[in-house]
Design a protein around this motif. Structure first.
Motif, mmCIF file in Angstrom:
data_model
loop_
_atom_site.group_PDB
_atom_site.id
_atom_site.type_symbol
_atom_site.label_atom_id
_atom_site.label_comp_id
_atom_site.label_asym_id
_atom_site.label_seq_id
_atom_site.Cartn_x
_atom_site.Cartn_y
_atom_site.Cartn_z
ATOM 1 N N UNK A 118 0.813 -1.206 0.000
ATOM 2 C CA UNK A 118 0.000 0.000 0.000
ATOM 3 C C UNK A 118 0.847 1.256 0.000
ATOM 4 N N UNK A 119 0.261 2.334 -0.473
ATOM 5 C CA UNK A 119 1.011 3.578 -0.638
ATOM 6 C C UNK A 119 1.512 4.131 0.690
ATOM 7 N N UNK A 120 0.707 4.010 1.753
ATOM 8 C CA UNK A 120 1.116 4.565 3.039
ATOM 9 C C UNK A 120 2.413 3.922 3.529
ATOM 10 N N UNK A 121 2.507 2.602 3.412
ATOM 11 C CA UNK A 121 3.716 1.897 3.833
ATOM 12 C C UNK A 121 4.859 2.176 2.862
ATOM 13 N N UNK A 122 4.537 2.311 1.572
ATOM 14 C CA UNK A 122 5.577 2.633 0.593
ATOM 15 C C UNK A 122 6.234 3.973 0.914
ATOM 16 N N UNK A 123 5.441 4.930 1.365
ATOM 17 C CA UNK A 123 6.029 6.214 1.749
ATOM 18 C C UNK A 123 6.921 6.066 2.975
#
Length: 315
Positions: free
Chosen positions: A73-78
């Motif tokens: 997911x994008x949140x963890x990718x950030x």
């Protein structure tokens, strides 16, 4: 020479990478007084996104990448990007070019003036449908009223963060993340820039209705415990109302005798109160589920590989 990291989470963005890289080259050429890093976080892409990034790396050593072992997911990718970035400041942007790289010029100007968090605020939301736009604005309104911190409406992840903001975000290791709320929580000296969000140039967005709904739930449960307080107040309100309603029927029975109550009314009241109870249990379950995930102590993500350069900086 100060170093600027362009942090770009990507998931199945092979159709836009070449256009994005061309625009980024124009940006870096305009600001040759900075050292640049282009950091891609491949969030489990199933197309040729990673291959294209590796090709860019072969021709441009400023390109770095981290390949996550699956789609987190994008949140963890950030979060992974915050862990691996090496710049004195970090610019977060999407790969679909809806957030114009040219806006980074003004962000850098404000950063040099001493601002720590320069965020881009959307005057319009591009090609979003009317319903999605209204629901998004309603969500920001609800979250603003529930949270004890100022939640910035119509502000996404497109922003420049000073190094000390990145270090602060690194320390926040929760798995269930709402990074837009974390940006507001850390504070620091903020500056907003308004812009018109463009339309997606190629490919399809992976943010469907249910993903956005899940993000909204994450945002509320990560930023505030107000839903638990609302459930408590509703319970007290219905308990008090039921008590006085029972007194009413007691007095009525004593004065006028026992009368048979309406069966439909009884069913409606039972179903309504049952629904309120299940709703309250669902709210409690959302918070308990997040506590359960955090107590496992698992890492927020796993990186299967990254380029050979030493990434990340000391805190």
């Amino acid at each position: 020479m100060k170093k600027v990291t362009l942090l770009i989470p990507v998931h199945n963005e092979e159709a836009t990478l070449s256009m994005l890289y061309g625009r980024l080259l124009d940006l870096t050429n305009r600001h040759s007084n900075y050292e640049w890093e282009i950091l891609f976080i491949n969030d489990g892409s199933s197309d040729h996104t990673l291959d294209l990034i590796r090709q860019l790396r072969q021709t441009d050593k400023r390109v770095n990448y981290v390949n996550l072992s699956r789609n987190f997911g994008k949140e963890i990718a950030m979060l992974a990007g915050f862990d691996y970035t090496t710049g004195d400041c970090c610019v977060i942007m999407d790969a679909d070019l809806q957030d114009p790289p040219e806006l980074v010029d003004k962000m850098l100007q404000y950063w040099e003036e001493g601002y720590d968090d320069i965020y881009a605020k959307r005057r319009n939301r591009g090609d979003e449908s009317w319903l999605r736009r209204r629901l998004s604005l309603a969500f920001y309104g609800i979250l603003q009223k529930m949270s004890r911190i100022d939640i910035l409406p119509n502000v996404g992840d497109f922003r420049l963060l000073d190094r000390r903001c990145v270090i602060a975000l690194r320390h926040m290791r929760e798995h269930e993340r709402y990074t837009k709320g974390l940006f507001c929580w850390i504070g620091y000296n903020k500056k907003g820039i308004e812009f018109d969000r463009g339309d997606r140039l190629a490919g399809q967005s992976s943010w469907g209705f249910f993903k956005l709904l899940n993000l909204a739930i994450e945002g509320i449960t990560s930023s505030t415990t107000s839903p638990l307080r609302i459930a408590t107040i509703c319970g007290m309100l219905f308990a008090t109302t039921s008590f006085f309603y029972a007194l009413y029927f007691l007095v009525k029975t004593i004065l006028y005798g026992d009368q048979t109550a309406g069966f439909p009314t009884l069913i409606v009241v039972i179903l309504f109160l049952g629904g309120v109870q299940l709703f309250s249990l669902g709210i409690i379950g959302e918070y308990v589920g997040r506590i359960f995930k955090e107590t496992k102590g698992r890492p927020a993500y796993l990186a299967s590989d990254y380029n050979e350069n030493k990434l990340g900086y000391e805190e």
